[in-house]
Design a protein around this motif. Structure first.
Motif, PDB file in Angstrom:
ATOM      1  N   UNK A 166     -22.493  34.928  29.312  1.00  0.00           N
ATOM      2  CA  UNK A 166     -21.229  34.340  29.759  1.00  0.00           C
ATOM      3  C   UNK A 166     -20.404  35.329  30.570  1.00  0.00           C
ATOM      4  N   UNK A 167     -20.367  36.566  30.124  1.00  0.00           N
ATOM      5  CA  UNK A 167     -19.623  37.603  30.856  1.00  0.00           C
ATOM      6  C   UNK A 167     -20.238  37.822  32.234  1.00  0.00           C
ATOM      7  N   UNK A 168     -21.559  37.947  32.288  1.00  0.00           N
ATOM      8  CA  UNK A 168     -22.236  38.148  33.578  1.00  0.00           C
ATOM      9  C   UNK A 168     -22.007  36.940  34.487  1.00  0.00           C
ATOM     10  N   UNK A 169     -22.100  35.726  33.941  1.00  0.00           N
ATOM     11  CA  UNK A 169     -21.855  34.514  34.735  1.00  0.00           C
ATOM     12  C   UNK A 169     -20.426  34.458  35.254  1.00  0.00           C
ATOM     13  N   UNK A 170     -19.461  34.807  34.390  1.00  0.00           N
ATOM     14  CA  UNK A 170     -18.057  34.825  34.805  1.00  0.00           C
ATOM     15  C   UNK A 170     -17.805  35.825  35.921  1.00  0.00           C
ATOM     16  N   UNK A 171     -18.402  37.006  35.809  1.00  0.00           N
ATOM     17  CA  UNK A 171     -18.254  38.004  36.872  1.00  0.00           C
ATOM     18  C   UNK A 171     -18.874  37.506  38.176  1.00  0.00           C
ATOM     19  N   UNK A 172     -20.003  36.822  38.082  1.00  0.00           N
ATOM     20  CA  UNK A 172     -20.646  36.289  39.283  1.00  0.00           C
ATOM     21  C   UNK A 172     -19.733  35.273  39.966  1.00  0.00           C
ATOM     22  N   UNK A 173     -19.099  34.388  39.193  1.00  0.00           N
ATOM     23  CA  UNK A 173     -18.182  33.387  39.761  1.00  0.00           C
ATOM     24  C   UNK A 173     -16.996  34.086  40.434  1.00  0.00           C
ATOM     25  N   UNK A 174     -16.437  35.117  39.773  1.00  0.00           N
ATOM     26  CA  UNK A 174     -15.318  35.857  40.375  1.00  0.00           C
ATOM     27  C   UNK A 174     -15.731  36.533  41.672  1.00  0.00           C
ATOM     28  N   UNK A 226     -24.796  37.101  20.557  1.00  0.00           N
ATOM     29  CA  UNK A 226     -24.505  38.238  21.429  1.00  0.00           C
ATOM     30  C   UNK A 226     -25.087  38.018  22.826  1.00  0.00           C
ATOM     31  N   UNK A 227     -26.298  37.476  22.889  1.00  0.00           N
ATOM     32  CA  UNK A 227     -26.907  37.200  24.192  1.00  0.00           C
ATOM     33  C   UNK A 227     -26.087  36.155  24.959  1.00  0.00           C
ATOM     34  N   UNK A 228     -25.596  35.134  24.263  1.00  0.00           N
ATOM     35  CA  UNK A 228     -24.764  34.119  24.919  1.00  0.00           C
ATOM     36  C   UNK A 228     -23.474  34.738  25.459  1.00  0.00           C
TER      37      UNK A 228
END
Length: 162
Positions: free
Chosen positions: A139-147, A133-135
């Motif tokens: 991953x979601x937070x990292x993806x949003x940061x890239x966007x 769940x932490x991964x």
């Protein structure tokens, strides 16, 4: 705990006490225990007892708050011999402490107390996240940061062209 009302006698091992307590061992197969024999000195009388469970010290366990009223009648049987029999068992509080009035049809059956284990991870905002769940969250937070970085780059590019 068995508590006698109005001077009702207690089991022999608890004589001259206010109440009688037994411990149900966690490793027993049927999870039942008996208070022991009670000697009655008067016939033609009814005796009332209250049976409850004492809360333990396990923090994640919701202990039953059930309360039972047990009535025992001492009378002569058809052969003229005195004997004691449980004549009624009434649940007066349920496991959550709510007032009820439920008569138990079979007075020979033991009263029951149901405890509930509450896992800390089942409570809201108390943790219990697994590594997977932490991964996923990371991953979601990292993806949003890239966007957001990409959107900011496009925005800055459009500002320069104008």
């Amino acid at each position: 705990t068995l508590k006698a009302e109005d001077g009702a006698p207690l089991p022999t091992r608890c004589k001259n006490q206010q109440s009688c307590t037994v411990t149900v061992k966690h490793d027993s197969t049927d999870h039942t225990e008996s208070f022991g024999d009670i000697t009655y000195n008067a016939g033609g009388v009814t005796y009332t007892y209250i049976v409850t469970e004492n809360a333990g010290n396990i923090t994640a366990l919701h202990y039953s708050q059930a309360k039972y009223k047990v009535v025992v009648t001492v009378s002569k049987n058809a052969a003229g011999k005195w004997g004691a029999a449980v004549t009624s068992v009434t649940k007066v509080q349920d496991d959550n402490g709510k007032t009820v009035s439920e008569s138990q049809s079979d007075t020979t059956q033991p009263v029951t107390f149901t405890n509930h284990y509450i896992a800390v991870s089942a409570l809201p905002l108390t943790g219990g996240m697994t590594d997977r769940q932490w991964l996923f969250v990371g991953g979601v937070v990292g993806g949003l940061a890239v966007l957001l970085i990409g959107a900011a780059g496009v925005w800055n590019g459009k500002k320069r062209l104008v």
